[in-house]
Structures are given as C-alpha cells and as structure tokens.
Design an enzyme around this catalytic site. Sequence first.
Site, PDB file in Angstrom:
ATOM      1  N   GLU A  75       1.101 -11.948  -2.725  1.00  0.00           N
ATOM      2  CA  GLU A  75      -0.369 -12.011  -2.613  1.00  0.00           C
ATOM      3  C   GLU A  75      -1.067 -11.719  -3.937  1.00  0.00           C
ATOM      4  O   GLU A  75      -2.263 -11.922  -4.065  1.00  0.00           O
ATOM      5  CB  GLU A  75      -0.858 -11.052  -1.514  1.00  0.00           C
ATOM      6  CG  GLU A  75      -0.807  -9.566  -1.832  1.00  0.00           C
ATOM      7  CD  GLU A  75       0.585  -8.933  -1.695  1.00  0.00           C
ATOM      8  OE1 GLU A  75       1.572  -9.683  -1.539  1.00  0.00           O
ATOM      9  OE2 GLU A  75       0.666  -7.701  -1.774  1.00  0.00           O
ATOM     10  N   GLY A  84       0.873  -1.175   0.000  1.00  0.00           N
ATOM     11  CA  GLY A  84       0.000   0.000   0.000  1.00  0.00           C
ATOM     12  C   GLY A  84       0.901   1.214   0.000  1.00  0.00           C
ATOM     13  O   GLY A  84       2.003   1.166  -0.527  1.00  0.00           O
ATOM     14  N   GLU A  85       0.450   2.281   0.604  1.00  0.00           N
ATOM     15  CA  GLU A  85       1.258   3.490   0.695  1.00  0.00           C
ATOM     16  C   GLU A  85       1.804   3.538   2.117  1.00  0.00           C
ATOM     17  O   GLU A  85       1.044   3.699   3.074  1.00  0.00           O
ATOM     18  CB  GLU A  85       0.337   4.673   0.398  1.00  0.00           C
ATOM     19  CG  GLU A  85       0.939   5.808  -0.343  1.00  0.00           C
ATOM     20  CD  GLU A  85       2.006   5.460  -1.362  1.00  0.00           C
ATOM     21  OE1 GLU A  85       1.691   4.864  -2.403  1.00  0.00           O
ATOM     22  OE2 GLU A  85       3.173   5.812  -1.124  1.00  0.00           O
ATOM     23  N   SER A  86       3.124   3.368   2.263  1.00  0.00           N
ATOM     24  CA  SER A  86       3.673   3.253   3.619  1.00  0.00           C
ATOM     25  C   SER A  86       3.443   4.508   4.450  1.00  0.00           C
ATOM     26  O   SER A  86       3.289   4.434   5.678  1.00  0.00           O
ATOM     27  CB  SER A  86       5.162   2.919   3.564  1.00  0.00           C
ATOM     28  OG  SER A  86       5.865   3.930   2.890  1.00  0.00           O
ATOM     29  N   ARG A  94      12.766   3.872  -0.834  1.00  0.00           N
ATOM     30  CA  ARG A  94      11.401   3.744  -1.363  1.00  0.00           C
ATOM     31  C   ARG A  94      11.395   4.004  -2.871  1.00  0.00           C
ATOM     32  O   ARG A  94      12.217   4.749  -3.383  1.00  0.00           O
ATOM     33  CB  ARG A  94      10.476   4.752  -0.685  1.00  0.00           C
ATOM     34  CG  ARG A  94      10.208   4.439   0.775  1.00  0.00           C
ATOM     35  CD  ARG A  94       9.238   5.456   1.362  1.00  0.00           C
ATOM     36  NE  ARG A  94       7.963   5.435   0.676  1.00  0.00           N
ATOM     37  CZ  ARG A  94       7.101   6.455   0.684  1.00  0.00           C
ATOM     38  NH1 ARG A  94       7.378   7.554   1.338  1.00  0.00           N
ATOM     39  NH2 ARG A  94       5.959   6.360   0.034  1.00  0.00           N
ATOM     40  N   ILE A 113       5.753  -3.351  -7.751  1.00  0.00           N
ATOM     41  CA  ILE A 113       4.933  -2.181  -8.094  1.00  0.00           C
ATOM     42  C   ILE A 113       5.405  -0.993  -7.256  1.00  0.00           C
ATOM     43  O   ILE A 113       5.195  -0.963  -6.044  1.00  0.00           O
ATOM     44  CB  ILE A 113       3.443  -2.465  -7.817  1.00  0.00           C
ATOM     45  CG1 ILE A 113       2.979  -3.727  -8.563  1.00  0.00           C
ATOM     46  CG2 ILE A 113       2.589  -1.251  -8.209  1.00  0.00           C
ATOM     47  CD1 ILE A 113       1.617  -4.233  -8.112  1.00  0.00           C
ATOM     48  N   ARG A 114       6.052  -0.057  -7.895  1.00  0.00           N
ATOM     49  CA  ARG A 114       6.661   1.077  -7.150  1.00  0.00           C
ATOM     50  C   ARG A 114       7.349   0.537  -5.893  1.00  0.00           C
ATOM     51  O   ARG A 114       7.131   0.998  -4.771  1.00  0.00           O
ATOM     52  CB  ARG A 114       5.613   2.142  -6.801  1.00  0.00           C
ATOM     53  CG  ARG A 114       5.361   3.072  -7.954  1.00  0.00           C
ATOM     54  CD  ARG A 114       4.734   4.373  -7.568  1.00  0.00           C
ATOM     55  NE  ARG A 114       3.655   4.200  -6.636  1.00  0.00           N
ATOM     56  CZ  ARG A 114       3.570   4.799  -5.470  1.00  0.00           C
ATOM     57  NH1 ARG A 114       4.500   5.630  -5.079  1.00  0.00           N
ATOM     58  NH2 ARG A 114       2.545   4.585  -4.684  1.00  0.00           N
ATOM     59  N   CYS A 174       6.164  -5.049   0.351  1.00  0.00           N
ATOM     60  CA  CYS A 174       6.261  -3.768  -0.358  1.00  0.00           C
ATOM     61  C   CYS A 174       6.103  -2.579   0.592  1.00  0.00           C
ATOM     62  O   CYS A 174       7.007  -2.315   1.381  1.00  0.00           O
ATOM     63  CB  CYS A 174       5.264  -3.743  -1.515  1.00  0.00           C
ATOM     64  SG  CYS A 174       5.690  -2.534  -2.763  1.00  0.00           S
ATOM     65  N   HIS A 195       5.140  -8.692  -4.284  1.00  0.00           N
ATOM     66  CA  HIS A 195       3.765  -8.976  -3.838  1.00  0.00           C
ATOM     67  C   HIS A 195       3.357 -10.422  -4.093  1.00  0.00           C
ATOM     68  O   HIS A 195       2.610 -10.684  -5.043  1.00  0.00           O
ATOM     69  CB  HIS A 195       2.787  -8.074  -4.603  1.00  0.00           C
ATOM     70  CG  HIS A 195       2.850  -6.636  -4.264  1.00  0.00           C
ATOM     71  ND1 HIS A 195       2.130  -6.077  -3.236  1.00  0.00           N
ATOM     72  CD2 HIS A 195       3.551  -5.628  -4.810  1.00  0.00           C
ATOM     73  CE1 HIS A 195       2.363  -4.783  -3.169  1.00  0.00           C
ATOM     74  NE2 HIS A 195       3.239  -4.473  -4.112  1.00  0.00           N
TER      75      HIS A 195
HETATM   76  N1  GLN Z   1       5.699   2.967  -3.076  1.00  0.00           N
HETATM   77  C1  GLN Z   1       5.009   2.548  -1.892  1.00  0.00           C
HETATM   78  C2  GLN Z   1       5.711   3.048  -0.636  1.00  0.00           C
HETATM   79  O1  GLN Z   1       6.865   3.342  -0.663  1.00  0.00           O
HETATM   80  C3  GLN Z   1       4.888   1.032  -1.829  1.00  0.00           C
HETATM   81  C4  GLN Z   1       4.099   0.528  -3.014  1.00  0.00           C
HETATM   82  C5  GLN Z   1       3.446  -0.796  -2.823  1.00  0.00           C
HETATM   83  O2  GLN Z   1       3.219  -1.265  -1.705  1.00  0.00           O
HETATM   84  N2  GLN Z   1       3.069  -1.402  -3.924  1.00  0.00           N
HETATM   85  O3  GLN Z   1       5.102   3.172   0.369  1.00  0.00           O
END
Ligand code: GLN
Length: 192
Positions: free
Chosen positions: A171, A46-48, A103, A132-133, A77, A169
Amino acid sequence: MKIGVLALQGDFEEHCVCLKNLGIKALEIRLPSQLEDLDGLIIPGGESTTIGKLATDYNLLDPIRALATSAAIWGTCGGLVFLATDVGRNQPTLGLVNMVVERNAFGRQIESFEEDLTITGIPGGPFRGIFIRAPRVKRVGIGVDILCELKDGSIVAVRQGRLIATSFHPELTKDTRVHEYFLNIAAQKVNS
Ligand code: GLN
C-alpha cells in the site's frame, strides 16, 4: 464486490487509496456490524499490539474469525502479526493463519529497508517490498503456502486458502499487483 479495511490504527488510508485506484470504494471498518456481507477485509500495517487491543475492546475478534470462513482476508506487516496463531508472546491475535511469527525481525525503524521480491502468483517482474520494523514468518503449519522469501531465506508472504499475509507494505507503493491478487481471491467468494 464489498471490501473493507480495518480502520482502528495504522495505515488504513493508504490501502483505501490503492483500492480506489482500482475502482473499489473501500469501507472503513470499526464496528462488528460493518463486517456483514464483506467479500474481503484488509488489515493494515500499524502496531499489532494496539490493533489487537482495540479489536478486543470493540468486540471484533470473533466476528473477524467468523468472516474468515467466507471472505478473503489480507494482513500487511502489523496485520500479518495480528493474523498469526503464534507470535511468541502474549498479545491478542486472530489466530487464523497457522504460522509462527517473529515481530520486528529485522531490527528497529532505522533498519527499515526495501528489496525487490519475486512473489508466487504475482506476474510481471519484481515487486518492490517496503519493510518497516517488519515481522518475518519463522515457520508455517499445515495448509499454509509460502509465496515469497527474501534472499536470506526469511519468509515474508504466505497464503492459507483465502487468507494472505505479507511482511511488507504494497500500500506504500504505486504498484497495485498484490491488491489485485487479493481482489481476485475475494471475487472467487462472490462467484462461488
Ligand atoms: N512492528 C510492528 C508490529 O510488530 C509492525 C510494524 C508495521 O506494521 N510497519 O506490530
């Protein structure tokens, strides 16, 4: 075995589906009291920054740190970022895994990629890693084992005792081997 998935933000539902496929009914964790007696906790991607902010608002940081003394914890992630001691910027993290994290180390969403991975402790051939990112682990401290590196040398999976962290990921695949690896660590707690 009692396994929870931190359900503040991100792809917690996908983790719950993977666990269901392995016969485990995961608990969605949003409150400190729900952490009680857990054998394992998964922190999803997710978005940390968002996960950190919500975890702070819900008073979950210290209870999760306390849980780490007895249970298995796995971050994927954004969850890997949230576990780290050093993310190179000021944002709330658990500071549980002794590592320096970069990150978004592989660029933006559009630079997402997949790669076949060889992961220590995961038998049965390559594991398809979805990035993913994604973050990368720049350095690990004492007590942290590297489980997987990309072809370019980027560290993307680590383990520190009962804590594991992956940049990718599992999952989002149908391959449950990393979930099984995590459940094995959590089961050791139950039996010890
Ligand atoms: N870019 C997000 C972060 O640094 C992580 C992305 C993800 O969990 N897919 O928080």
